[in-house]
Scaffold this motif. Structure first.
Motif, short mmCIF file in Angstrom:
data_model
loop_
_atom_site.label_atom_id
_atom_site.label_comp_id
_atom_site.label_asym_id
_atom_site.label_seq_id
_atom_site.Cartn_x
_atom_site.Cartn_y
_atom_site.Cartn_z
N MET A 1 -8.38 7.65 -0.80
CA MET A 1 -7.46 7.72 -1.59
C MET A 1 -6.12 6.81 -1.73
SD MET A 1 -7.66 11.50 -2.74
CE MET A 1 -7.48 12.16 -1.12
N ILE A 2 -6.42 6.68 -0.97
CA ILE A 2 -5.04 4.93 -0.50
C ILE A 2 -5.56 3.83 -1.09
CG2 ILE A 2 -3.99 3.72 0.83
CD1 ILE A 2 -3.55 5.87 2.52
N ARG A 3 -5.19 3.63 -2.22
CA ARG A 3 -5.73 2.09 -2.71
C ARG A 3 -5.61 0.63 -2.04
NH1 ARG A 3 -4.78 1.98 -8.10
NH2 ARG A 3 -6.59 0.04 -7.56
N ARG B 1 0.74 -1.49 0.38
CA ARG B 1 -0.18 -0.03 0.03
C ARG B 1 0.60 1.44 -0.05
NH1 ARG B 1 -5.02 0.37 4.28
NH2 ARG B 1 -4.61 -1.29 3.58
N GLY B 2 0.45 2.47 -0.96
CA GLY B 2 1.21 3.42 -1.09
C GLY B 2 3.04 3.32 -0.97
N SER C 1 -7.71 -4.63 -3.06
CA SER C 1 -9.36 -4.96 -3.75
C SER C 1 -8.56 -5.05 -4.93
CB SER C 1 -10.19 -4.36 -4.11
OG SER C 1 -9.76 -3.07 -4.43
N MET C 2 -7.64 -4.71 -5.16
CA MET C 2 -6.59 -4.39 -6.75
C MET C 2 -6.02 -5.73 -7.24
SD MET C 2 -5.81 -2.33 -8.30
CE MET C 2 -4.59 -3.01 -9.31
N GLN D 1 -1.38 6.67 -7.57
CA GLN D 1 -2.22 5.42 -7.11
C GLN D 1 -2.78 4.56 -7.95
OE1 GLN D 1 -2.07 4.96 -3.93
NE2 GLN D 1 -1.84 7.02 -3.07
N ASP E 1 4.20 9.31 -1.93
CA ASP E 1 3.39 8.00 -2.37
C ASP E 1 4.37 7.07 -2.16
OD1 ASP E 1 3.00 5.84 -5.54
OD2 ASP E 1 1.53 6.10 -3.82
#
Lengths: 284, 312, 455
Positions: A274-276, A4-5, A279-280, B198, B114
């Motif tokens: 906004m943080i993925r 993540r991120g 679920s990707m 992202q 990021d």
């Protein structure tokens, strides 16, 4: 899980990551400094605020000055309610309109999608100082001056181009193979949206919604020119502290701090989205 | 090419006539499109109409002047107006500087953010807050508290370093305004670029890493091309908003040869003192025409935003 | 986990729809539910100065309680107020029952037939005491002998200085100084840590324009010459007196003036003076009340002199914020009730005891009776008499040495074109002060603007 991120951090040394993390903190604090200084000013007296000194100590007096209002003047509650309704309603409608529009411009593009996108952006070329005359005339004619409705209508028009363009960019990220696979499977459109498209564009929607909220919350010109007496919004409440005869910086700082808080909260909430998420993994 | 190929794909899943599918495509777009046409084109057309008249506020003449058609008179005056040309040039400088710088900073910050580090969300919120302030308030803060020769924080730092204090706004009006714009708009760019970062599929980056590519290499070969549409989107949207800058000029400099841009100039012509609504509308229409020309060039020739290689 | 996100998404979507629907209903309700009760409500637009904020706070207890008339205030800063009220009055004045306008607008709007004539109402109202109004102020707000706006607040301009700094340098400032005297004193006492004088430099017909025009007048210059009937004839920006006035002003500010002069107006000079960074300040008389306020760091240290002159006997400006009733108002009688209270002698007495600033912060300069109130005289001992003298001396019908259009008016030309010309020219002059434009260039560009405007 470390994914993540951590785009660039993929493969980076732990020391580099830590160093860049510290740099991020420094940059964030420096960039934020003028805002922090403003909040600090809001606790001073007007004399101290104007001269940037601290002779008379800090207190919450400016906050009580701006938060209290006599009947007949614009109150914080009234301005806040107007702003809240206008912003929430207009942003919700913007997203409801922009979502299908972006779909029709990105995933299943209509033949003239370039022209449509150009048209959307061209609606922002007319300086608002000029567009206000016809708008004022018609708002007066249709008895819409001083209402929330007129601001909602205008704010949707202000934010729809932005939302459409942004959502379209995010929709383009959805891999074509996924959509085609879902279609071959015979999945209904609504399920396609939910399970395939939405997870990928969710952070984009959050960013778009946040920007729409910010623009609508801080919009001052139309609100002033159309709702100067009734239906006034937060920007008008904040700027009612500005005076040409006498210092006002401390009061203005206090008012701005109060006015910013809801949007800060909205930003914080949007950040979570906004943080993925994981679920990707569904792509595989 | 686009219509038929996609229709063929559609036809695989569902039987639908060519007529039906074309309308099914357009339907989701119609609400938004119709709304924008209805709300924005009416004022635009009325502005065009005003621009051919000598419409003024009734307070501007002791003896009421009837509003008459004056044809292209307003437009002729624009052509011979050196101050308008100056305002346009200032607009160009201001917009280009502010957009480029905020895009640069926004990208750098987005790259910094990021990644996972303690307090990531908090720092992100810190960086967004300048964008949350009202432009009037931001300009006032910078004018009184940062830039002021006597009391400003920046000059305290400058003097601490041993130099003489700088009259930022008096001596560098455009630079001061651009600074405030960049300060406020960098978060906007950062949000867009961050969303772009992202949306990059993690598996591709992982694969490249496994293959032995360096961080910088990954960035240059994979991330930057992926970011291009977002950079262009940020530049496009940022320009649209920044070109309309008004409050910073009103508050910080009050206008003047170094800082009056087109919106401020039009404002002066209308409710800022001139109250000549007809002439102001003419200026506005000229601005629209110029913007369409510039935007067409930028979007169709320079940018890849309206180009669509893979998608049908 | 997948199921959870799907449910969360549909919940969010439903919630959004619900909010949107609720909002539309609320918006619809809000648009119809404005006011509408038994009590009368009038809508008033006022400027965001401290005295006006005070009356807004006191209205419920002092006015609504006694008359049952509710007042709904729109408080805006000067620039925004002018945008909104000018547009409203010009469009027939349906938004406000009473508007606060300046001395610049009142005669023009009145002569154009856009305001109610207040003279019969004012003269008939004994409590209002029409003859108590300071004549110059009353005349400044009238056209063709008719009063079109009732003054709430009025100011002139004068010179404020630090008595202690002057004493230390062995300098004495006469009660009626000349600009040459003031300039040489400023240059003499100017040091890096304390500038000699603070003069406005921010662009705007009411900012730099006001201060500069008074200098222009007393230097023998004018913006336009006048036709025999009083209309503007030729722009006079290219004439020698204009140039000498501009050069004098700009050089004085550059040599002995405040830092950041090109964007300094009242507030900036106020904070610099209070922080001890300037020794003299030429600006509005109302500043004296702020400098002598209880919480002012320079309280008790100030001397006051009349506005410096050169070729005329007096040069101080005259400005008033006054309440007017738009012509097409639906209820002028109620509006007058409010105006008579707000600008009457009784409110001034009440403000002295009921506001936070006390007697020194009452709306000044409108009535002779104000200057006879013992408590006010005591609280404003340092500046009251000089202020009254300045107001009485303001040369509103003859500000300069030549005939000019747009009278009455000292620091502005009372024609509609002046706002835009003043704004654009002062932008150029401010740039001259900042050193980025040559005075000759600024003057030729301004001449062009001024000529074009009255064609």
């Amino acid at each position: 899980m470390g994914l993540r991120g951590t785009r660039l951090a993929v493969g980076e040394h732990r020391v580099v990551v830590a160093g860049l993390g510290a740099l991020a903190w420094v940059v964030g604090l420096l960039w934020f400094f003028p805002v922090a200084w403003t909040v600090f000013t809001s606790f001073k007296t007007e004399q101290d605020a104007a001269a940037q000194t601290l002779h008379e100590g800090l207190s919450l007096d400016r906050y009580s000055d701006v938060a209290h209002s006599t009947p007949g003047t614009l109150s914080l509650q009234s301005a806040f309610t107007n702003s809240l309704v206008v912003v929430v309603v207009s942003t919700a409608i913007v997203l409801l309109l922009a979502f299908p529009a972006a779909y029709a411009l990105a995933i299943r593009p209509v033949p003239k999608w370039r022209d449509v996108l150009f048209f959307f952006i061209s609606t922002k070329f007319l300086p608002i100082v000029a567009s206000i005359f016809p708008i004022y005339v018609y708002a007066q004619k249709w008895d819409l001056l001083g209402t929330r409705t007129i601001l909602i209508v205008l704010y949707i028009a202000i934010n729809l181009p932005l939302a459409t363009w942004m959502l379209r960019s995010f929709f383009r990220e959805v891999p074509r193979e996924l959509i085609e696979a879902a279609e071959i499977d015979g999945t209904k459109l609504i399920n396609q949206l939910r399970s395939v498209i939405l997870p990928i564009v969710a952070p984009g929607i959050a960013a778009t919604a946040l920007l729409c909220v910010i623009f609508a919350w801080n919009e001052y010109f139309y609100a002033l020119q159309l709702n100067f007496a009734d239906g006034s919004t937060m920007p008008q409440w904040v700027t009612s502290n500005v005076s040409t005869r006498g210092n006002f910086l401390a009061k203005l700082s206090a008012a701005s701090t109060i006015a910013c808080l809801p949007v800060v909260l909205a930003g914080w909430a949007a950040q979570k989205r906004m943080i993925r998420g994981l679920s990707m993994g569904a792509i595989k | 090419m686009t219509a038929t190929a996609a229709d063929a794909t559609l036809a695989k899943g569902k039987p639908a006539g060519l007529q039906g599918s074309a309308w099914r495509r357009r339907l989701p777009l119609l609400p938004a499109l119709l709304y924008m046409v209805a709300i924005t084109q009416l004022p635009f057309l009325v502005s065009i109409y005003y621009s051919f008249t000598n419409l003024k506020d009734k307070t501007q003449s002791i003896i009421p002047e009837p509003t008459e058609f004056v044809g292209f008179e307003n437009y002729r005056q624009i052509v011979s107006d050196p101050f308008f040309r100056q305002a346009m040039w200032t607009s160009v400088k201001m917009t280009v500087l502010a957009v480029v710088l905020s895009l640069l900073f926004g990208t750098l910050f987005a790259i910094l953010l990021d990644r996972r580090f303690p307090g990531q969300g908090f720092v992100r919120t810190l960086l967004i807050t300048p964008f949350l302030l009202m432009p009037v308030v931001a300009a006032l803060i910078w004018k009184q508290q940062m830039f002021s020769s006597l009391f400003g924080v920046l000059n305290k730092v400058v003097e601490f370093l041993g130099f003489e204090s700088v009259a930022f706004i008096s001596d560098h009006p455009l630079g001061s305004i651009v600074t405030v714009l960049v300060w406020q708009w960098t978060p906007f760019m950062m949000l867009i670029i961050l969303a772009g970062l992202q949306s990059q599929p993690a598996d591709i980056l992982e694969a490249a890493n496994v293959d032995g590519a360096s961080g910088v290499g990954i960035f240059r070969q994979l991330t930057l091309p992926h970011l291009r549409p977002y950079l262009e989107l940020g530049a496009l949207l940022g320009s649209i908003y920044i070109v309309q800058t008004f409050d910073a000029i009103n508050v910080m400099t009050g206008g003047g040869p170094g800082s009056t841009n087109v919106p401020y100039y039009v404002y002066q012509e209308s409710i800022g003192g001139g109250f000549r609504y007809g002439a102001a509308s003419a200026y506005a229409i000229v601005v629209v025409v110029f913007s369409i020309v510039i935007a067409t060039f930028a979007l169709r020739v320079l940018s890849s935003l309206l180009r669509d290689e893979e998608r049908a | 986990m997948f199921e959870r996100t799907r449910r969360a998404r549909s919940r969010t979507a439903l919630l959004t729809l619900a909010v949107a629907a609720a909002g539309l209903v609320a918006a619809g309700v809000a648009s119809t539910a404005s006011g509408g009760s038994n009590a009368k409500t009038i809508s008033v637009a006022i400027v965001a100065n401290p005295q006006m904020q005070d009356i807004a706070k006191l209205t419920p207890s002092l006015f609504t309680a006694k008359t049952g008339i509710k007042v709904k205030y729109t408080i805006l800063d000067e620039g925004k107020l002018r945008e909104v009220t000018t547009r409203d009055v010009g469009a027939g004045g349906k938004a406000f029952d009473a508007v606060m306008i300046g001395m610049y607008e009142a005669p023009q709007f009145g002569a154009a037939g856009l305001l109610q004539d207040l003279t019969p109402l004012a003269k008939a109202d004994k409590a209002y005491n029409f003859n108590d109004l300071i004549p110059a102020v009353r005349n400044g707000l009238s056209a063709n002998g008719k009063l079109y706006a009732s003054p709430f607040y009025a100011e002139s301009s004068f010179l404020m200085y630090r008595k202690d700094v002057m004493a230390k340098s062995g300098v004495k400032i006469p009660l009626r100084p000349t600009w040459q005297q003031v300039a040489s004193i400023a240059r003499k006492i100017n040091t890096p840590s304390m500038a000699g004088i603070c003069l406005r430099g921010k662009p705007g017909w009411g900012d730099l324009g006001a201060a500069f025009t008074t200098v222009l007048n007393t230097f023998g210059g004018t913006w336009w010459s006048s036709t025999p009937s009083g209309k503007p004839d030729k722009a006079q920006v290219d004439q020698p007196p204009f140039k000498s006035a501009l050069d004098f002003y700009a050089k004085l500010v550059q040599d002995a003036g405040e830092k950041d002069a090109a964007n300094s107006s009242f507030n900036e000079c106020l904070s610099q003076y209070q922080a001890g960074k300037v020794a003299m300040w030429y600006d509005a008389t109302v500043a004296a009340g702020l400098l002598e306020a209880n919480d002012s760091p320079v309280k008790g240290k100030n001397g006051f002199a009349l506005a410096p002159v050169y070729k005329t006997k007096a040069s101080g400006w005259l400005w008033s914020w006054a309440l007017a009733i738009p012509k097409s108002s639906s209820d002028p009688a109620t509006a007058w009730k409010y105006i008579a209270w707000a600008t009457g002698p009784d409110y001034i007495k009440a403000a002295g005891t009921k506001t936070a600033g006390g007697w020194a912060a009452i709306p000044p300069g409108t009535r002779n009776s104000t200057y006879r109130i013992p408590q006010y005289k005591a609280a404003a001992k340092a500046f009251a008499s000089t202020t009254l003298a300045a107001m009485k001396a303001a040369p509103i019908t003859n500000p300069g040495t030549t005939k000019r259009p747009g009278l009455p008016g000292v620091q502005y030309v009372g024609i509609p074109e002046f706002q835009d010309v003043g704004n654009r020219c002062t932008q150029l002059f401010s740039s001259v002060i900042a050193g980025s434009t040559k005075s000759a260039d600024a003057l030729s560009q301004c001449q062009r603007i001024a000529t074009q405007a009255v064609k």
